[in-house]
Write a protein that holds these residues in place. Structure first.
Motif, mmCIF file in Angstrom:
data_model
loop_
_atom_site.group_PDB
_atom_site.id
_atom_site.type_symbol
_atom_site.label_atom_id
_atom_site.label_comp_id
_atom_site.label_asym_id
_atom_site.label_seq_id
_atom_site.Cartn_x
_atom_site.Cartn_y
_atom_site.Cartn_z
ATOM 1 N N LYS A 144 0.838 -1.204 0.000
ATOM 2 C CA LYS A 144 0.000 0.000 0.000
ATOM 3 C C LYS A 144 0.872 1.253 0.000
ATOM 4 O O LYS A 144 1.982 1.240 0.497
ATOM 5 C CB LYS A 144 -0.889 0.045 1.242
ATOM 6 N N CYS A 145 0.296 2.319 -0.509
ATOM 7 C CA CYS A 145 0.958 3.618 -0.477
ATOM 8 C C CYS A 145 0.873 4.167 0.947
ATOM 9 O O CYS A 145 -0.212 4.187 1.540
ATOM 10 C CB CYS A 145 0.282 4.576 -1.445
ATOM 11 N N PRO A 146 1.991 4.631 1.519
ATOM 12 C CA PRO A 146 1.939 5.178 2.871
ATOM 13 C C PRO A 146 1.164 6.494 2.951
ATOM 14 O O PRO A 146 0.659 6.853 4.002
ATOM 15 C CB PRO A 146 3.398 5.384 3.249
ATOM 16 N N ARG A 147 1.039 7.184 1.823
ATOM 17 C CA ARG A 147 0.348 8.478 1.833
ATOM 18 C C ARG A 147 -1.167 8.325 1.656
ATOM 19 O O ARG A 147 -1.941 8.802 2.457
ATOM 20 C CB ARG A 147 0.899 9.377 0.730
ATOM 21 N N CYS A 148 -1.597 7.657 0.575
ATOM 22 C CA CYS A 148 -3.037 7.609 0.268
ATOM 23 C C CYS A 148 -3.661 6.232 0.482
ATOM 24 O O CYS A 148 -4.844 6.054 0.265
ATOM 25 C CB CYS A 148 -3.286 8.084 -1.163
ATOM 26 N N LYS A 149 -2.860 5.243 0.856
ATOM 27 C CA LYS A 149 -3.306 3.872 1.141
ATOM 28 C C LYS A 149 -3.793 3.110 -0.087
ATOM 29 O O LYS A 149 -4.403 2.060 0.021
ATOM 30 C CB LYS A 149 -4.406 3.832 2.221
ATOM 31 N N SER A 150 -3.529 3.631 -1.275
ATOM 32 C CA SER A 150 -3.905 2.949 -2.506
ATOM 33 C C SER A 150 -3.050 1.695 -2.680
ATOM 34 O O SER A 150 -1.905 1.641 -2.230
ATOM 35 C CB SER A 150 -3.690 3.877 -3.705
ATOM 36 N N GLU A 151 -3.603 0.698 -3.323
ATOM 37 C CA GLU A 151 -2.866 -0.531 -3.599
ATOM 38 C C GLU A 151 -2.324 -0.555 -5.024
ATOM 39 O O GLU A 151 -1.762 -1.555 -5.455
ATOM 40 C CB GLU A 151 -3.746 -1.744 -3.327
ATOM 41 N N ARG A 152 -2.496 0.528 -5.754
ATOM 42 C CA ARG A 152 -1.996 0.635 -7.135
ATOM 43 C C ARG A 152 -0.552 1.134 -7.099
ATOM 44 O O ARG A 152 -0.278 2.309 -7.222
ATOM 45 C CB ARG A 152 -2.881 1.586 -7.939
ATOM 46 N N ILE A 153 0.370 0.192 -6.912
ATOM 47 C CA ILE A 153 1.785 0.509 -6.743
ATOM 48 C C ILE A 153 2.569 -0.127 -7.891
ATOM 49 O O ILE A 153 2.385 -1.303 -8.187
ATOM 50 C CB ILE A 153 2.320 -0.051 -5.406
ATOM 51 N N SER A 154 3.443 0.656 -8.529
ATOM 52 C CA SER A 154 4.312 0.088 -9.557
ATOM 53 C C SER A 154 5.405 -0.734 -8.878
ATOM 54 O O SER A 154 5.735 -0.500 -7.715
ATOM 55 C CB SER A 154 4.932 1.196 -10.405
ATOM 56 N N GLN A 155 5.954 -1.672 -9.609
ATOM 57 C CA GLN A 155 7.011 -2.511 -9.051
ATOM 58 C C GLN A 155 8.338 -1.754 -9.041
ATOM 59 O O GLN A 155 8.596 -0.957 -9.934
ATOM 60 C CB GLN A 155 7.184 -3.765 -9.906
ATOM 61 N N PRO A 156 9.189 -2.027 -8.051
ATOM 62 C CA PRO A 156 10.538 -1.448 -8.103
ATOM 63 C C PRO A 156 11.300 -2.069 -9.275
ATOM 64 O O PRO A 156 11.011 -3.197 -9.684
ATOM 65 C CB PRO A 156 11.159 -1.842 -6.762
#
Length: 104
Positions: free
Chosen positions: A82-94
């Motif tokens: 999850k994004c620490p700021r907005c809690k979205s689960e739409r995260i790109s891969q490192p």
């Protein structure tokens, strides 16, 4: 030396060193035959530790939140949930690359 005689870490190191663009853990899994994403991250972590005494450096392109655009900093290579700021689960891969110390 033929590739079938190399260790998994040596194959990842050669792949990331010869790649023209940064690769995700899934790209590395497809190229090397590794079955678990976590295993790729563990290998990259150990390659990065070894790089302190070697002539190369592991370059990490951190994941980004696709909702708010926040760049997520990582201590260890992993895929955040999850994004620490907005809690979205739409995260790109490192993404990862390996270059010689003199190239960076």
């Amino acid at each position: 030396m033929p590739e079938e005689y190399l260790t998994t870490r040596e194959r990842i190191l050669l792949l990331l060193r010869s790649s023209a663009e940064p690769l995700t853990a899934r790209d590395i899994m497809q190229a090397t035959g590794i079955r678990r994403e976590q295993e790729v991250y563990a290998h990259i972590y150990h390659i990065a530790l070894s790089s302190k005494r070697k002539d190369y450096v592991v370059i990490l392109y951190p994941p980004r939140c696709e909702s708010c655009g926040a760049e997520i900093s990582l201590e260890k290579p992993k895929r955040p949930s999850k994004c620490p700021r907005c809690k979205s689960e739409r995260i790109s891969q490192p993404k990862f690359l390996i270059r010689g110390r003199d190239e960076v």
